[in-house]
Scaffold this motif. Sequence first.
Motif, PDB file in Angstrom:
ATOM      1  N   ARG A  95     -50.605  10.228 -46.081  1.00  0.00           N
ATOM      2  CA  ARG A  95     -50.588  11.721 -45.205  1.00  0.00           C
ATOM      3  C   ARG A  95     -51.062  12.696 -45.770  1.00  0.00           C
ATOM      4  NH1 ARG A  95     -45.727  10.683 -44.056  1.00  0.00           N
ATOM      5  NH2 ARG A  95     -46.037   9.315 -41.955  1.00  0.00           N
ATOM      6  N   GLY A  96     -50.527  13.119 -47.117  1.00  0.00           N
ATOM      7  CA  GLY A  96     -51.176  14.524 -47.572  1.00  0.00           C
ATOM      8  C   GLY A  96     -52.473  14.561 -47.865  1.00  0.00           C
ATOM      9  N   PHE A  97     -53.111  13.232 -48.214  1.00  0.00           N
ATOM     10  CA  PHE A  97     -54.769  12.943 -48.344  1.00  0.00           C
ATOM     11  C   PHE A  97     -55.347  13.243 -46.943  1.00  0.00           C
ATOM     12  CE2 PHE A  97     -58.385   9.849 -48.295  1.00  0.00           C
ATOM     13  CZ  PHE A  97     -59.138  10.655 -49.283  1.00  0.00           C
ATOM     14  N   SER A  98     -54.972  12.867 -45.756  1.00  0.00           N
ATOM     15  CA  SER A  98     -55.518  13.117 -44.551  1.00  0.00           C
ATOM     16  C   SER A  98     -55.236  14.621 -44.116  1.00  0.00           C
ATOM     17  CB  SER A  98     -54.656  12.192 -43.481  1.00  0.00           C
ATOM     18  OG  SER A  98     -54.569  11.020 -43.809  1.00  0.00           O
ATOM     19  N   LEU A  99     -54.080  15.246 -44.754  1.00  0.00           N
ATOM     20  CA  LEU A  99     -53.760  16.747 -44.559  1.00  0.00           C
ATOM     21  C   LEU A  99     -54.971  17.705 -45.023  1.00  0.00           C
ATOM     22  CD1 LEU A  99     -51.758  18.382 -42.799  1.00  0.00           C
ATOM     23  CD2 LEU A  99     -50.785  18.749 -45.172  1.00  0.00           C
ATOM     24  N   LEU A 100     -55.574  17.090 -46.124  1.00  0.00           N
ATOM     25  CA  LEU A 100     -56.646  17.634 -47.015  1.00  0.00           C
ATOM     26  C   LEU A 100     -57.902  17.528 -46.054  1.00  0.00           C
ATOM     27  CD1 LEU A 100     -58.023  19.188 -49.154  1.00  0.00           C
ATOM     28  CD2 LEU A 100     -57.845  17.028 -50.573  1.00  0.00           C
ATOM     29  N   GLY A 101     -58.226  16.790 -45.741  1.00  0.00           N
ATOM     30  CA  GLY A 101     -59.336  16.458 -45.005  1.00  0.00           C
ATOM     31  C   GLY A 101     -59.449  17.210 -43.513  1.00  0.00           C
ATOM     32  N   ILE A 102     -58.251  17.159 -43.074  1.00  0.00           N
ATOM     33  CA  ILE A 102     -58.186  17.933 -41.992  1.00  0.00           C
ATOM     34  C   ILE A 102     -58.459  19.522 -41.902  1.00  0.00           C
ATOM     35  CG2 ILE A 102     -56.445  18.660 -39.990  1.00  0.00           C
ATOM     36  CD1 ILE A 102     -55.193  15.792 -40.144  1.00  0.00           C
ATOM     37  N   LEU A 103     -57.890  19.991 -43.049  1.00  0.00           N
ATOM     38  CA  LEU A 103     -58.181  21.388 -43.394  1.00  0.00           C
ATOM     39  C   LEU A 103     -59.519  21.853 -43.878  1.00  0.00           C
ATOM     40  CD1 LEU A 103     -57.197  24.190 -44.266  1.00  0.00           C
ATOM     41  CD2 LEU A 103     -56.467  23.290 -46.600  1.00  0.00           C
ATOM     42  N   PHE A 117     -63.995  25.915 -38.145  1.00  0.00           N
ATOM     43  CA  PHE A 117     -63.738  26.169 -36.844  1.00  0.00           C
ATOM     44  C   PHE A 117     -62.757  27.413 -36.649  1.00  0.00           C
ATOM     45  CE2 PHE A 117     -65.089  21.775 -36.534  1.00  0.00           C
ATOM     46  CZ  PHE A 117     -66.055  21.782 -35.470  1.00  0.00           C
ATOM     47  N   LEU A 118     -61.997  27.500 -37.723  1.00  0.00           N
ATOM     48  CA  LEU A 118     -61.015  28.745 -37.590  1.00  0.00           C
ATOM     49  C   LEU A 118     -61.784  29.873 -38.005  1.00  0.00           C
ATOM     50  CD1 LEU A 118     -58.102  26.811 -39.174  1.00  0.00           C
ATOM     51  CD2 LEU A 118     -57.908  28.499 -37.095  1.00  0.00           C
ATOM     52  N   ALA A 119     -62.999  29.872 -38.784  1.00  0.00           N
ATOM     53  CA  ALA A 119     -63.780  30.861 -39.644  1.00  0.00           C
ATOM     54  C   ALA A 119     -64.796  31.309 -38.770  1.00  0.00           C
ATOM     55  CB  ALA A 119     -64.034  30.248 -40.846  1.00  0.00           C
ATOM     56  N   SER A 120     -65.177  30.700 -37.747  1.00  0.00           N
ATOM     57  CA  SER A 120     -66.574  31.085 -37.074  1.00  0.00           C
ATOM     58  C   SER A 120     -66.416  30.712 -35.527  1.00  0.00           C
ATOM     59  CB  SER A 120     -67.766  30.248 -37.716  1.00  0.00           C
ATOM     60  OG  SER A 120     -68.793  30.428 -37.023  1.00  0.00           O
ATOM     61  N   GLY A 121     -66.833  31.717 -34.740  1.00  0.00           N
ATOM     62  CA  GLY A 121     -66.849  31.563 -33.259  1.00  0.00           C
ATOM     63  C   GLY A 121     -68.138  30.417 -33.180  1.00  0.00           C
ATOM     64  N   ALA A 179     -51.460  26.619 -30.554  1.00  0.00           N
ATOM     65  CA  ALA A 179     -52.670  26.788 -29.991  1.00  0.00           C
ATOM     66  C   ALA A 179     -52.963  28.009 -29.604  1.00  0.00           C
ATOM     67  CB  ALA A 179     -52.931  25.798 -28.634  1.00  0.00           C
ATOM     68  N   VAL A 180     -51.650  28.529 -28.821  1.00  0.00           N
ATOM     69  CA  VAL A 180     -51.873  30.059 -28.236  1.00  0.00           C
ATOM     70  C   VAL A 180     -52.137  31.274 -29.339  1.00  0.00           C
ATOM     71  CG1 VAL A 180     -50.900  31.849 -26.845  1.00  0.00           C
ATOM     72  CG2 VAL A 180     -51.009  29.464 -26.051  1.00  0.00           C
ATOM     73  N   LEU A 181     -51.377  31.015 -30.261  1.00  0.00           N
ATOM     74  CA  LEU A 181     -51.151  32.098 -31.317  1.00  0.00           C
ATOM     75  C   LEU A 181     -52.321  32.002 -32.452  1.00  0.00           C
ATOM     76  CD1 LEU A 181     -47.197  32.365 -31.760  1.00  0.00           C
ATOM     77  CD2 LEU A 181     -48.944  33.770 -30.466  1.00  0.00           C
ATOM     78  N   LEU A 182     -52.648  30.686 -32.969  1.00  0.00           N
ATOM     79  CA  LEU A 182     -53.227  30.460 -33.966  1.00  0.00           C
ATOM     80  C   LEU A 182     -54.645  29.591 -34.081  1.00  0.00           C
ATOM     81  CD1 LEU A 182     -50.305  29.600 -36.546  1.00  0.00           C
ATOM     82  CD2 LEU A 182     -51.523  31.782 -36.321  1.00  0.00           C
ATOM     83  N   PHE A 183     -54.592  28.592 -33.242  1.00  0.00           N
ATOM     84  CA  PHE A 183     -55.786  27.666 -33.324  1.00  0.00           C
ATOM     85  C   PHE A 183     -55.907  26.663 -31.813  1.00  0.00           C
ATOM     86  CE2 PHE A 183     -57.791  23.483 -35.270  1.00  0.00           C
ATOM     87  CZ  PHE A 183     -59.126  24.143 -35.098  1.00  0.00           C
ATOM     88  N   PRO A 184     -56.708  27.045 -31.273  1.00  0.00           N
ATOM     89  CA  PRO A 184     -56.869  26.556 -29.953  1.00  0.00           C
ATOM     90  C   PRO A 184     -57.004  24.904 -30.158  1.00  0.00           C
ATOM     91  CG  PRO A 184     -58.665  27.995 -29.884  1.00  0.00           C
ATOM     92  CD  PRO A 184     -57.818  28.113 -31.140  1.00  0.00           C
ATOM     93  N   GLY A 185     -57.584  24.620 -31.221  1.00  0.00           N
ATOM     94  CA  GLY A 185     -58.058  23.236 -31.504  1.00  0.00           C
ATOM     95  C   GLY A 185     -56.878  22.273 -31.837  1.00  0.00           C
ATOM     96  N   ASP A 186     -55.719  22.804 -31.731  1.00  0.00           N
ATOM     97  CA  ASP A 186     -54.176  22.228 -31.740  1.00  0.00           C
ATOM     98  C   ASP A 186     -54.461  20.742 -31.442  1.00  0.00           C
ATOM     99  OD1 ASP A 186     -51.363  22.187 -32.460  1.00  0.00           O
ATOM    100  OD2 ASP A 186     -51.582  21.372 -30.267  1.00  0.00           O
ATOM    101  N   ILE A 187     -53.790  19.732 -32.343  1.00  0.00           N
ATOM    102  CA  ILE A 187     -53.805  18.401 -32.015  1.00  0.00           C
ATOM    103  C   ILE A 187     -52.133  17.924 -31.579  1.00  0.00           C
ATOM    104  CG2 ILE A 187     -53.347  17.469 -34.510  1.00  0.00           C
ATOM    105  CD1 ILE A 187     -55.586  15.410 -33.435  1.00  0.00           C
ATOM    106  N   VAL A 241     -63.978  36.706 -39.875  1.00  0.00           N
ATOM    107  CA  VAL A 241     -64.764  35.804 -38.883  1.00  0.00           C
ATOM    108  C   VAL A 241     -66.425  36.023 -39.160  1.00  0.00           C
ATOM    109  CG1 VAL A 241     -64.696  37.301 -36.925  1.00  0.00           C
ATOM    110  CG2 VAL A 241     -64.888  34.889 -36.722  1.00  0.00           C
ATOM    111  N   ASP A 242     -67.024  34.755 -39.686  1.00  0.00           N
ATOM    112  CA  ASP A 242     -68.374  34.440 -39.645  1.00  0.00           C
ATOM    113  C   ASP A 242     -68.834  35.443 -40.943  1.00  0.00           C
ATOM    114  OD1 ASP A 242     -69.635  32.735 -38.182  1.00  0.00           O
ATOM    115  OD2 ASP A 242     -69.306  33.902 -36.250  1.00  0.00           O
TER     116      ASP A 242
END
Length: 411
Positions: free
Chosen positions: A27-35, A41-45, A121-129, A348-349
Amino acid sequence: MRAQRTLSAGPDARTTAARIVSVDALRGFSLLGILVVNIAFLASGYRMAGMAEPAFGSPFDWAVRWFVTMFVENKFYLLFSFLFGYSFTLQLDSAARQGRAFRPMFLRRLAGLLLIGLAHAVLLFPGDILTTYAAVGLVLLFLHRIRPRTAVLLAVALTAVLALGFVLAAVLATLGLDLSGTMTDGAAEAARSDAALGGGFWEIVSEHLRKLSLIIVLRALFQGPAVLAACLLGLAAGKSGVLRDLSAHTRTLRRLQWTGFTAGLAGASFAALSAWTGVVHKFWGEAVDLATAPLLAAAYAATFLRLLPRMPRIGRALAAPGRMALSNYLAQSLICALIFTGYGLALVDRVSPPMELLIAAGVFAAQVLYSRSWLSGHRYGPVEWLLRYLTYGTRPAHGVRASPGTRSAPR
């Protein structure tokens, strides 16, 4: 949810402890890949709009983009989803052992997950899963009596239908239909997003809400079924006991490696080459990637689990953030928002793809250290504690363990 298990000092206890660490480490390994994927996507429109950032076009920038697209994107969220399905079976078993009514408890858990996901999703990242997991959890609850073989067949069928959907999209685009994407109108969309994300609180929230209204259909049609397919595979693994004794399934793990790396890397190569070469090619690449990414993700998991006994220190390091994965997932978005949006530095960008990778590595390394420190004095991560409170309606204990002989099993 982590139900307490008392471990003896015998061989069975050591096997159970190793299994717990291996699942948490995966699970920790997966978390690294997700980041590594999400940070772009968090860094660029532009990335959120499906485009490469025009300010970064060097060969090294493109090499990093292709690397992430080929080896990471669409693989690690499938691993995480697999573990969500696997954990579902552990929750079922735990409720049965404790004599608890599972359905109302799990529905409260899903409601809590939905609320946390919406705030994220509303406050930080609309790509929330997390909101997707809340919806998929309802399906798992409905199908909880499904047989492992049926679950695998249903997962394969879902994946095939999704891939055929992108094939159809590619054919329609070839015929001239404008299917360039529900989210984006091109560079103008990306520039508008950049301006909003670099602004104040309400501008950022308004932009997130706007994106949510645009991606909800795509999430329902594509990512949701893909997550469900991976969860069904995890459910099948939990019901069949594959992860309970990995040594008994060495042949299966080897087959997953051979098949996954052969077909998975071939499909990933095609998808990476197609991702940046126009709409039609992108759709064909997505179709191939949908069909082969689960195989590559499975090969990653099989390789990781086979190597883990040889690298116990790495396993323990990854298990710590894996045990509080929900807290760390949300913290990743918060840290990146403070770096890239008007909440903080507003870069951003302004950060290149190679630098994004370095930032991701630094953030995850910090999370490994923080997680180990936190869990030395707490039984649950902070958000895990909140979700547990919402699930059971009682305040969970803060301490590490009730007694020296207990260990928390992954949920």
